[in-house]
Design an enzyme around this catalytic site. Structure first.
Site, PDB file in Angstrom:
ATOM      1  N   CYS A 215     -15.442 -29.004  -3.997  1.00 37.71           N
ATOM      2  CA  CYS A 215     -15.896 -29.850  -5.091  1.00 37.71           C
ATOM      3  C   CYS A 215     -16.083 -31.300  -4.644  1.00 37.71           C
ATOM      4  CB  CYS A 215     -14.926 -29.710  -6.268  1.00 37.71           C
ATOM      5  SG  CYS A 215     -15.576 -30.259  -7.847  1.00 37.71           S
ATOM      6  N   HIS A 216     -15.279 -32.235  -5.140  1.00 33.67           N
ATOM      7  CA  HIS A 216     -15.356 -33.645  -4.753  1.00 33.67           C
ATOM      8  C   HIS A 216     -14.555 -33.939  -3.472  1.00 33.67           C
ATOM      9  CE1 HIS A 216     -16.675 -34.067  -8.953  1.00 33.67           C
ATOM     10  NE2 HIS A 216     -17.166 -35.252  -8.619  1.00 33.67           N
TER      11      HIS A 216
END
Length: 179
Positions: free
Chosen positions: A106-107
């Protein structure tokens, strides 16, 4: 015993820490949660604060040689805080220099950018992080899991089963059932 370090702080995407951790442990792999401070860290679940997770050690206590791989859960808040901490970034670099698997979802690939280890690598992430990855010299793809050298990256919580399987497989294990 195979050991995986999970590096996280407040604001980690709850599913991206809890589910891979459970999948690793189900495969017989020991996990250790490291954070900036002792105590507990709080996850982010949908649009609210989520569950707390106990911190096993602080980043200052981490010895890269004690672990076989590094897991970096996402969440928008978590990697943004961690990438401002020199010791956390040094841990990521240390795993890379030792050519140990680094799994970021994800991030969390923001940490890979901050550690300056994505140039020439094929990676994926949450859409808003992809420009940062490309600007750091990565070849960015949109797929469930991207594996290049020691890096394993995924896009979002829907990718957790494939993400977990890739990391467990890299460590010589077999995933039982996906959490």
């Amino acid at each position: 015993m195979t050991r995986v370090l999970i590096l996280a702080t407040d604001g980690f995407e709850q599913s991206e820490l809890m589910k891979p951790k459970a999948n690793l442990e189900d495969a017989g792999i020991e996990t250790t949660v490291a954070s900036l401070e002792d105590g507990e860290i709080t996850g982010w679940n949908d649009k609210n604060w989520g569950d707390k997770v106990s911190v096993d050690i602080t980043v200052d206590e981490v010895e890269v040689g004690d672990y076989d791989a590094l897991l970096l859960p996402g969440g928008q808040i978590n990697p943004d805080i961690l990438r401002m901490n020199e010791r956390a970034v040094a841990i990521v670099r240390g795993f890379d220099m030792a050519n140990k698997p680094i799994a970021a979802i994800c991030h969390a690939p923001w940490m890979l950018v901050e550690a300056d280890i994505v140039k020439g690598k094929t990676v994926t992430s949450w859409p808003s992080v992809r420009t940062d990855l490309a600007n750091a010299g990565a070849n960015v793809v949109d797929q469930e899991v991207a594996e290049d050298g020691n890096l394993i990256t995924s896009r979002n919580p829907d990718d957790i089963p494939a993400f977990s399987k890739a990391l467990i497989s890299r460590l010589g294990g077999e995933m039982k059932k996906a959490a």
